[in-house]
Write an enzyme that holds these catalytic residues in place. Structure first.
Site, short mmCIF file in Angstrom:
data_model
loop_
_atom_site.label_atom_id
_atom_site.label_comp_id
_atom_site.label_asym_id
_atom_site.label_seq_id
_atom_site.Cartn_x
_atom_site.Cartn_y
_atom_site.Cartn_z
N ARG A 295 0.80 -1.22 0.00
CA ARG A 295 0.00 0.00 0.00
C ARG A 295 0.85 1.29 0.00
NH1 ARG A 295 -3.34 1.63 3.08
NH2 ARG A 295 -4.97 2.12 1.60
N CYS B 2 14.79 -4.97 -4.08
CA CYS B 2 15.63 -4.12 -4.92
C CYS B 2 14.83 -3.14 -5.76
CB CYS B 2 16.51 -4.99 -5.79
SG CYS B 2 17.58 -5.98 -4.76
N TYR C 206 -6.11 -5.38 3.03
CA TYR C 206 -5.31 -5.16 1.83
C TYR C 206 -3.80 -5.21 2.14
CZ TYR C 206 -9.95 -3.80 0.38
OH TYR C 206 -11.29 -3.80 0.15
#
Ligand code: LLP
Length: 415
Positions: free
Chosen positions: A311, A343, A371
Site C-alpha cells: 500500500r 531491490c 489489503y
C-alpha cells in the site's frame, strides 16, 4: 483498543508482540479477534431492528480464520472470484449469503457459484447477463441476480480505488439499468433479487455514499412501477478507517445515512464492508535488520518489504509505525525511512518517521489488517509472511510462513 502498550510492550489484546515474534518469527501479520468483533458490532447495533445482511468483502483479508470468525458472527460474504468462493466454503461460510461481484467472471466461475447455491450474482454488464442466463439454462437452474449500477458519483477518494464514476470499468451505466432489468425479467432462467452499487473504497464522508444509495432507491421505485420488484438493496462497502489523522465519520453515520435513503421501504439492506471490519484489526510485525544512517536520509532496513505490504508504494498510503518496546530514555532517536530488502527504490513502508530503533528491535506497522497479506507477492523470491490471530491471551498461528521450496515447487526445467 486492541493494540496498546502494557508494561512497556506493545500488545495484541493481552499478548505482547515480542512474544509473538519470538514464537512465530518475522515478518508476521497479527490480527485481533476482539477488534473484528467490535467493528462488526458497530454495524449490527446501527442496523438493529432492520432486515439487513453484512456481506464481508473477502478481498480485504481472506485468511480462513478471519472468514470463519465472521461466519460465526453471522456475516455473509462479498466475493470477486471462484477462489474467494472456495475460501468462504472452506471456512464454513454460507454460499446462500454470498454475493459474487466483479467485471470478469468466467464461465467456470459462474457455474461453480450456481452449483454451490450462490445467494446473488452482481451483474456488471449486458454480456455477463446473457452469459449467466445461458449457463443457468444449461444447468437447468435459476440464477439469482442483481445489477451492479454505476451511479456516476465521485467518492472523493484515491483514483485507483474510486469505482463509482462513469469512466471506471465497474457496473452498468445508470441510464441502461432499466432496460437491462426489463431484459433480465424476460429471461426465465434469471431470478431478479436485488440491486447494488459500490462507489469506491476509503470514504471518509458518508455524503457520497448516501447520494449513491438515493440513486439506487430512485431506480428501485421506477422499476417497481414498471412491475420489476426487487428484494434487496446493496449499498456497497467503502467505509474508511483512520490511518493517520483522518477523521472518518463513524460506521453508524454511514449506516444511518443509507437507511435514511431507503426510508420506509421494506427491502433488505446489504452492506459489503471490508476495510472497516478488519483494517485496524491487524498489524505487520517486522524486525530491524540494519540501521543505516546517510548523508541525506537515514534508513531502518527491516525484514518486511513492499512484497508484504504494497500500500505505501502503490497508493502513497500512510501507515503508523510503532516501536514494540516503548522508547527507552536515552535511545538515539532520529528521522528514518523504514525500508525493506527488495531491490526497488519504491520499497518503503514509511517515510520520515521519528523513531528510536536499534538493530534487532521490533516495529509494528499499524492498520495492516486490510489489503495487506492479500496483496502480498513473492517478488525477489521472498516467502510470504506468517499470520497470527490473537483472542484474549491466546495467539494462534493461522497461516504458517511459506518455505522457499514452496515458491518453485510448481516449476519445471524442460528436457
Ligand atoms: N464491494 C465491492 C464491490 C468492492 O469492489 C470493494 C472493494 C468492497 C466492497 C470493499 O471495500 P472496502 O469496504 O474494503 O473499502 N487495495 C485497496 C482497496 C481496494 C478496494 C477494492 N474494492 C487499498 O489497499 O486501499
Amino acid at each position: 483498543m486492541s493494540f496498546t502498550y502494557r508494561n512497556g510492550a506493545l500488545c495484541a489484546e493481552q499478548v505482547p508482540l515480542d512474544e509473538i515474534a519470538q514464537r512465530f518469527g518475522t515478518p508476521c501479520y497479527v490480527y485481533s479477534c476482539g477488534a473484528i468483533e467490535s467493528a462488526y458490532g458497530e454495524f449490527t447495533q446501527a442496523l438493529a431492528g432492520r432486515d439487513a445482511l453484512l456481506c464481508y468483502s473477502v478481498k480485504a483479508n481472506s485468511n480462513l480464520a478471519v472468514l470463519a470468525l465472521l461466519a460465526r458472527l453471522g456475516a455473509g460474504f462479498d466475493i470477486v472470484s471462484g477462489g474467494e468462493l472456495a475460501r468462504v466454503l472452506a471456512a464454513g461460510g454460507d454460499a446462500g449469503k454470498t454475493l459474487f461481484s466483479g467485471v470478469g467472471k468466467t464461465e467456470a466461475e459462474i457455474e461453480f457459484a450456481l452449483a454451490r447455491g450462490i445467494g446473488c450474482i452482481n451483474v456488471e454488464s449486458e454480456a455477463e447477463l446473457e452469459r449467466i442466463a445461458r449457463i443457468a439454462r444449461r444447468l437447468a437452474r435459476r440464477a439469482p441476480v442483481a445489477l451492479r449500477v454505476n451511479p456516476n458519483i465521485d467518492a472523493r477518494t484515491h483514483p485507483y480505488i474510486s469505482t463509482g464514476l462513469r469512466e471506471t470499468k465497474f457496473g452498468v451505466a445508470h441510464a441502461d439499468a432499466e432496460r437491462l432489468y426489463r431484459r433480465a425479467a424476460s429471461l426465465p432462467e434469471l431470478e431478479l433479487v436485488g440491486i447494488g452499487c459500490h462507489i469506491g473504497s476509503l470514504l471518509n464522508e458518508a455524503a457520497p455514499y448516501v447520494a449513491a444509495a438515493q440513486r439506487l432507491v430512485e431506480l428501485v421505485d421506477r422499476l417497481a412501477s414498471a412491475g420489476v420488484r426487487l428484494r434487496h438493496i446493496d449499498v456497497g462497502g467503502g467505509i474508511g478507517i483512520r490511518y493517520k489523522d483522518e477523521a472518518p465519520q463513524p460506521i453508524a453515520a454511514f449506516v444511518r445515512g443509507a437507511l435514511g435513503a431507503l426510508g420506509a421501504r421494506k427491502h433488505r439492506v446489504i452492506f459489503d464492508p471490508g476495510r472497516s471490519l478488519v483494517g485496524n484489526a491487524g498489524v505487520l510485525l517486522t524486525r530491524v535488520e540494519y540501521v543505516k544512517p546517510g548523508a541525506t536520509r537515514n534508513f531502518l532496513v527491516v525484514d518486511a518489504a513492499m512484497n508484504d505490504l504494497i500500500r505505501p508504494p502503490l497508493y502513497g498510503a500512510w501507515h503508523e509505525v510503532l516501536a514494540v518496546r516503548e522508547m527507552e530514555a536515552g535511545a538515539p532517536a532520529a528521522v528514518y525511512d523504514v525500508v525493506g530488502p527488495v531491490c526497488e527504490s519504491g520499497d518503503f513502508l514509511a517515510k520520515d518517521r521519528r523513531l528510536a530503533a536499534r538493530e534487532a528491535d521490533l516495529l509494528a506497522i499499524l492498520s495492516a489488517g486490510a489489503y495487506g497479506m492479500v496483496m502480498s507477492s513473492n517478488y525477489n523470491s521472498r516467502p510470504r509472511a506468517a499470520e497470527v490471530l490473537v483472542a484474549g491471551a491466546e495467539a494462534h498461528l493461522v497461516r504458517r510462513r511459506e518455505s522457499v521450496e514452496e515458491l518453485f515447487a510448481a516449476e519445471r526445467i524442460p528436457g
